[in-house]
Motif scaffolding. Structure first.
Motif, PDB file in Angstrom:
ATOM      1  N   LEU A  33       0.663  -1.520  -0.149  1.00  0.00           N
ATOM      2  CA  LEU A  33       0.411  -0.314  -0.211  1.00  0.00           C
ATOM      3  C   LEU A  33       0.884   1.145  -0.035  1.00  0.00           C
ATOM      4  CD1 LEU A  33      -2.802   1.515   0.133  1.00  0.00           C
ATOM      5  CD2 LEU A  33      -2.332   1.296   2.901  1.00  0.00           C
ATOM      6  N   GLY A  34       2.324   1.042   0.806  1.00  0.00           N
ATOM      7  CA  GLY A  34       3.177   2.549   0.908  1.00  0.00           C
ATOM      8  C   GLY A  34       2.501   3.498   1.356  1.00  0.00           C
ATOM      9  N   ASP A  35       2.001   4.641   1.237  1.00  0.00           N
ATOM     10  CA  ASP A  35       1.868   5.553   1.271  1.00  0.00           C
ATOM     11  C   ASP A  35      -0.132   6.004   1.060  1.00  0.00           C
ATOM     12  OD1 ASP A  35       2.701   6.494  -0.740  1.00  0.00           O
ATOM     13  OD2 ASP A  35       3.690   7.781  -0.363  1.00  0.00           O
ATOM     14  N   ARG A  36      -0.342   5.315  -0.076  1.00  0.00           N
ATOM     15  CA  ARG A  36      -1.876   5.649  -0.838  1.00  0.00           C
ATOM     16  C   ARG A  36      -2.562   4.962   0.040  1.00  0.00           C
ATOM     17  NH1 ARG A  36      -0.574   1.554  -5.963  1.00  0.00           N
ATOM     18  NH2 ARG A  36       0.318   0.493  -4.062  1.00  0.00           N
ATOM     19  N   THR A  37      -4.070   5.948  -0.373  1.00  0.00           N
ATOM     20  CA  THR A  37      -4.993   6.175   0.555  1.00  0.00           C
ATOM     21  C   THR A  37      -5.253   4.134   0.146  1.00  0.00           C
ATOM     22  OG1 THR A  37      -5.607   7.868   0.181  1.00  0.00           O
ATOM     23  CG2 THR A  37      -7.964   6.275   0.676  1.00  0.00           C
ATOM     24  N   LEU A  38      -5.757   3.435   1.308  1.00  0.00           N
ATOM     25  CA  LEU A  38      -6.913   2.310   0.582  1.00  0.00           C
ATOM     26  C   LEU A  38      -8.280   2.558   0.924  1.00  0.00           C
ATOM     27  CD1 LEU A  38      -6.471  -0.507   0.569  1.00  0.00           C
ATOM     28  CD2 LEU A  38      -6.644  -0.587   3.683  1.00  0.00           C
ATOM     29  N   ALA A  39      -8.664   1.767  -0.420  1.00  0.00           N
ATOM     30  CA  ALA A  39     -10.061   1.753  -0.196  1.00  0.00           C
ATOM     31  C   ALA A  39     -11.003   1.167   0.064  1.00  0.00           C
ATOM     32  CB  ALA A  39     -10.549   2.763  -1.763  1.00  0.00           C
ATOM     33  N   SER A  40      -9.934  -0.518  -0.451  1.00  0.00           N
ATOM     34  CA  SER A  40     -11.400  -1.331   0.115  1.00  0.00           C
ATOM     35  C   SER A  40      -9.865  -2.688   0.115  1.00  0.00           C
ATOM     36  CB  SER A  40     -12.379  -1.435  -1.221  1.00  0.00           C
ATOM     37  OG  SER A  40     -11.938  -1.824  -2.258  1.00  0.00           O
ATOM     38  N   ILE A  41     -10.500  -3.899   0.085  1.00  0.00           N
ATOM     39  CA  ILE A  41     -10.045  -5.424  -0.230  1.00  0.00           C
ATOM     40  C   ILE A  41     -10.969  -6.647   0.004  1.00  0.00           C
ATOM     41  CG2 ILE A  41      -8.492  -6.606   1.642  1.00  0.00           C
ATOM     42  CD1 ILE A  41      -7.982  -4.358   4.651  1.00  0.00           C
ATOM     43  N   SER A  42     -10.641  -7.303  -0.746  1.00  0.00           N
ATOM     44  CA  SER A  42     -11.706  -8.701  -0.973  1.00  0.00           C
ATOM     45  C   SER A  42      -9.958  -9.585  -0.692  1.00  0.00           C
ATOM     46  CB  SER A  42     -11.762  -8.313  -2.066  1.00  0.00           C
ATOM     47  OG  SER A  42     -10.864  -8.524  -3.177  1.00  0.00           O
ATOM     48  N   MET A  43     -11.330 -10.595  -0.127  1.00  0.00           N
ATOM     49  CA  MET A  43     -10.798 -12.469   0.104  1.00  0.00           C
ATOM     50  C   MET A  43     -11.355 -13.145  -0.931  1.00  0.00           C
ATOM     51  SD  MET A  43      -9.202 -12.283   3.470  1.00  0.00           S
ATOM     52  CE  MET A  43      -8.360 -14.884   3.292  1.00  0.00           C
ATOM     53  N   ILE A  44     -11.473 -13.281  -2.093  1.00  0.00           N
ATOM     54  CA  ILE A  44     -12.633 -14.032  -2.236  1.00  0.00           C
ATOM     55  C   ILE A  44     -12.480 -15.581  -2.782  1.00  0.00           C
ATOM     56  CG2 ILE A  44     -13.783 -14.916  -4.768  1.00  0.00           C
ATOM     57  CD1 ILE A  44     -13.387 -11.864  -5.445  1.00  0.00           C
ATOM     58  N   ASP A  45     -12.819 -16.506  -1.781  1.00  0.00           N
ATOM     59  CA  ASP A  45     -12.693 -18.158  -2.051  1.00  0.00           C
ATOM     60  C   ASP A  45     -11.380 -18.044  -1.641  1.00  0.00           C
ATOM     61  OD1 ASP A  45     -15.048 -18.749  -2.616  1.00  0.00           O
ATOM     62  OD2 ASP A  45     -14.116 -18.284  -4.810  1.00  0.00           O
ATOM     63  N   THR A  46     -10.754 -17.768  -0.434  1.00  0.00           N
ATOM     64  CA  THR A  46      -9.343 -17.504   0.291  1.00  0.00           C
ATOM     65  C   THR A  46      -9.765 -18.223   1.541  1.00  0.00           C
ATOM     66  OG1 THR A  46      -8.515 -15.868  -1.389  1.00  0.00           O
ATOM     67  CG2 THR A  46      -7.095 -16.208   0.876  1.00  0.00           C
ATOM     68  N   LEU A  47     -10.695 -18.068   2.221  1.00  0.00           N
ATOM     69  CA  LEU A  47     -10.230 -17.694   3.797  1.00  0.00           C
ATOM     70  C   LEU A  47     -10.244 -19.186   3.962  1.00  0.00           C
ATOM     71  CD1 LEU A  47     -10.352 -16.633   6.263  1.00  0.00           C
ATOM     72  CD2 LEU A  47     -12.569 -16.541   6.564  1.00  0.00           C
ATOM     73  N   GLU A  48     -11.233 -20.195   3.376  1.00  0.00           N
ATOM     74  CA  GLU A  48     -11.102 -21.462   3.288  1.00  0.00           C
ATOM     75  C   GLU A  48     -10.166 -22.537   3.344  1.00  0.00           C
ATOM     76  OE1 GLU A  48     -12.710 -20.820  -0.243  1.00  0.00           O
ATOM     77  OE2 GLU A  48     -12.914 -19.902   1.204  1.00  0.00           O
ATOM     78  N   HIS A  49      -8.753 -21.308   2.558  1.00  0.00           N
ATOM     79  CA  HIS A  49      -7.567 -22.222   2.563  1.00  0.00           C
ATOM     80  C   HIS A  49      -6.346 -22.812   3.555  1.00  0.00           C
ATOM     81  CE1 HIS A  49      -8.668 -23.853  -1.899  1.00  0.00           C
ATOM     82  NE2 HIS A  49      -9.067 -22.301  -1.885  1.00  0.00           N
ATOM     83  N   ILE A  50      -6.794 -21.409   4.694  1.00  0.00           N
ATOM     84  CA  ILE A  50      -5.353 -21.309   5.636  1.00  0.00           C
ATOM     85  C   ILE A  50      -6.579 -21.692   6.948  1.00  0.00           C
ATOM     86  CG2 ILE A  50      -5.010 -19.041   4.545  1.00  0.00           C
ATOM     87  CD1 ILE A  50      -6.335 -17.216   5.993  1.00  0.00           C
ATOM     88  N   THR A  51      -5.449 -22.254   7.573  1.00  0.00           N
ATOM     89  CA  THR A  51      -6.235 -22.657   9.232  1.00  0.00           C
ATOM     90  C   THR A  51      -5.686 -21.637  10.545  1.00  0.00           C
ATOM     91  OG1 THR A  51      -3.196 -23.256   9.224  1.00  0.00           O
ATOM     92  CG2 THR A  51      -4.619 -25.276   8.589  1.00  0.00           C
ATOM     93  N   ASN A  52      -5.251 -20.863   9.539  1.00  0.00           N
ATOM     94  CA  ASN A  52      -5.203 -19.745  10.441  1.00  0.00           C
ATOM     95  C   ASN A  52      -5.796 -18.193  10.509  1.00  0.00           C
ATOM     96  OD1 ASN A  52      -3.707 -19.153   8.216  1.00  0.00           O
ATOM     97  ND2 ASN A  52      -2.444 -16.901   9.641  1.00  0.00           N
TER      98      ASN A  52
END
Length: 574
Positions: free
Chosen positions: A92-111
């Motif tokens: 991101l650096g010093d840019r403005t963060l508008a949004s985040i997405s996680m599509i079909d990803t959370l189910e792949h991680i144990t943490n």
């Protein structure tokens, strides 16, 4: 296998649902971080909304494909949440963060819970929108197959072979709330037939079979997610809420929730009923008093009566007004509030004996999960003059009667209700887990309707023990005096028609009963046909009654019934 997740962006897909949420809620300026981006199917549509798309993934091949399309990419390892957040900050650096997405990803991680918590801290001061999409393993296709022991992992889909967590609406809500994410919108993706709709000729799977339709009927009533393929939700950083991800097998609940609706017109009987509760041999209950559409002063009188009760009742009581709907609405309202393992209805003009709660409790221990039914007796009462506490008093004007049978006849109850609500208790789960509700379109017999639908799902544990008195008002307002006979008949037919549209499981012995009844009807019809050709109508009636003594049983109920039966046979013979 390496291109298994390379899907194009199309309308009417999970990807388009994610972009819709971003378009509505994320604004048009700043950076969008797509975590677990894969081949970046949403990259171009996100860029078209005015956001700067940045893709993050662990797979170098997928990142390279995005690079070649002109998008910024970064490698990220989500299994180390601290390193992953450092990667996000650097990207991101010093840019403005508008949004985040996680599509079909959370189910792949144990943490997952730890990563969501760290991501919330990263996004907190930036007020960034977070859109997530996960497969829903509560889809009805999976539940139907699991009954036969099938849990079929596939290359992709609901049971992708690389999934390590299987999400439902409840689990996702708990994970996001615990991590401090507050839901602001949803665009869940629906598929009546999921990728797990196979083998298509399996009766459990095929939606053309009675078996599948019965299972779907139960699943669809339980919540709104039986045909949801993916849960697609939008969140903002918010307060963390305690939402346990692991469920304790034993729940700390009172045994019985008593839902008591009142309009405050019969405060004398209301007070007497509360006194009867103080005498219960089992005090493993809670009382939910629901003043229904009452004026403020009348509500204060109700509260004062409860406050005057002994501490054992006061501490178990809640008074929650309901200011909407008809006579059925307070029941849904009260059942929603109920915490007990079982729930019962106790109107403010009835009377219970000291072992009322205890009897229900013993029956539930014997047959947990079944609907419980004791026996009520009936007594006439009448309104008297106003009491000092306000409202009408009452007086007993008739002897105790025994109109309700000591046994529970499943089939008799399909014709008429022989069990007043005060003698019934329902498992909490039929309301809170299976979605059974009182039908608020009914003006009468709403308890009978609920009882029948519960009966088909739970069965019944019946006791011949007399535990309560059902009061019938000979003078004073009641449901019998308020509603006309046509109202009762309309609701009666509505209830039976609704039940007849559904699939049901009947108890053992049903086939024999149907066959016996059918044989009797065929024999009766054959005898009528024979006698109509050979004998006079009057003589035929006498011989039919001799050959079919069951007709005499019906006729013995009253002269009116006897006349109707006789006239009906004579009409057939003529």
């Amino acid at each position: 296998m390496s291109n298994a997740y390379d899907h194009p962006y199309e309308s009417g897909t999970v990807y388009s649902r994610v972009v819709e949420l971003l378009h509505v809620h994320a604004g048009t300026g700043g950076v969008h971080l797509d975590i677990g981006c894969g081949y970046g199917p949403i990259a171009e549509p996100v860029r078209e909304t005015g956001l700067t798309y940045v893709g993050l993934d662990l797979d170098g091949t997928r990142l390279q494909a995005l690079d070649e399309r002109g998008f910024e990419t970064h490698a990220i390892d989500l299994l180390d949440e601290h390193a992953a957040i450092a990667t996000l900050r650097a990207a991101l650096g010093d840019r403005t963060l508008a949004s985040i997405s996680m599509i079909d990803t959370l189910e792949h991680i144990t943490n997952g819970p730890q990563f969501l918590n760290a991501l919330r801290n990263f996004a907190e001061n930036r007020a960034a929108l977070f859109v997530i999409a996960v497969p829903n393993v509560a889809h009805r296709d999976l539940g139907a197959k699991l009954l036969a022991g099938r849990w079929d992992y596939t290359v992709e889909g609901l049971l992708d072979h690389t999934h390590v967590i299987h999400h439902t609406d409840r689990l996702l809500n708990a994970m996001m709330s615990s991590a401090g994410w507050t839901e602001v919108a949803r665009a869940d993706f629906q598929r009546q037939r999921s990728d797990q709709y196979f083998p298509r000729f399996d009766p459990l799977v095929s939606d053309a079979t009675p078996l599948n339709r019965y299972l779907s009927q139960i699943r669809e009533a339980a919540d709104d997610f039986s045909s949801i393929n993916e849960l697609v939700r939008a969140y903002l950083p918010g307060p963390r809420k305690v939402a346990p991800l692991v469920v304790e097998p034993v729940e700390e609940r009172p045994f019985l929730s008593i839902v008591m609706r009142t309009q405050g017109r019969r405060l004398a009987s209301f007070r007497d009923l509360l006194l009867a509760l103080t005498a219960q041999t089992s005090r493993d209950f809670e009382l939910i008093v629901i003043p229904h559409r009452v004026e403020f002063e009348l509500q204060k009188r109700i509260e004062r009566i409860v406050e005057d009760m002994p501490e054992a009742i006061r501490n178990r009581s809640r008074i929650v007004p309901c200011d909407r709907g008809g006579r059925t609405t307070p029941l849904n309202f009260g059942f929603e509030l109920a915490r007990g393992h079982y729930i019962t209805i106790l109107d403010d003009d009835e009377m219970i004996f000291a072992h009322w709660v205890e009897t229900f409790q013993k029956m539930a221990e014997k047959s947990p999960g079944r609907m419980l039914r004791t026996v009520a007796v009936e007594q006439d009462i009448a309104e008297t003059a106003d009491t000092a506490a306000g409202g009408k008093g009452y007086a007993v004007v008739g002897a105790i009667r025994h109109p309700f049978p000591g046994t529970y006849d499943f089939y008799a109850h399909l014709h008429q209700n022989y069990s007043p609500p005060v003698a019934m208790s329902f498992p909490r789960a039929v309301f809170h887990e299976l979605g059974l509700r009182f039908d608020e379109s009914l003006n009468t017999a709403e308890d009978w309707d609920f009882e029948l639908r519960c009966l088909f799902m739970c069965g019944v544990e019946a006791s011949p023990e007399i535990t309560c008195i059902y009061h019938k008002w000979k003078k004073g307002e009641s449901s019998y005096s308020i509603h006309s006979q046509s109202d009762w008949e309309r609701d009666y037919h509505m209830i039976l028609a609704k039940i007849d549209r559904q699939y049901h499981v009947f108890p053992p012995g049903t086939i024999k009963l149907i066959n016996d009844q059918r044989k009797w009807i065929i024999k009766l019809e054959n005898d009528i046909a024979y006698m109509s050709r050979t004998k006079s109508a009057k003589r035929s009636v006498l011989e039919l009654l001799h050959r079919h003594p069951a007709l005499l049983t019906f006729a013995s109920r009253s002269n009116k019934v006897a006349r109707q039966i006789g006239r009906g046979i004579v009409r057939r013979l003529r």
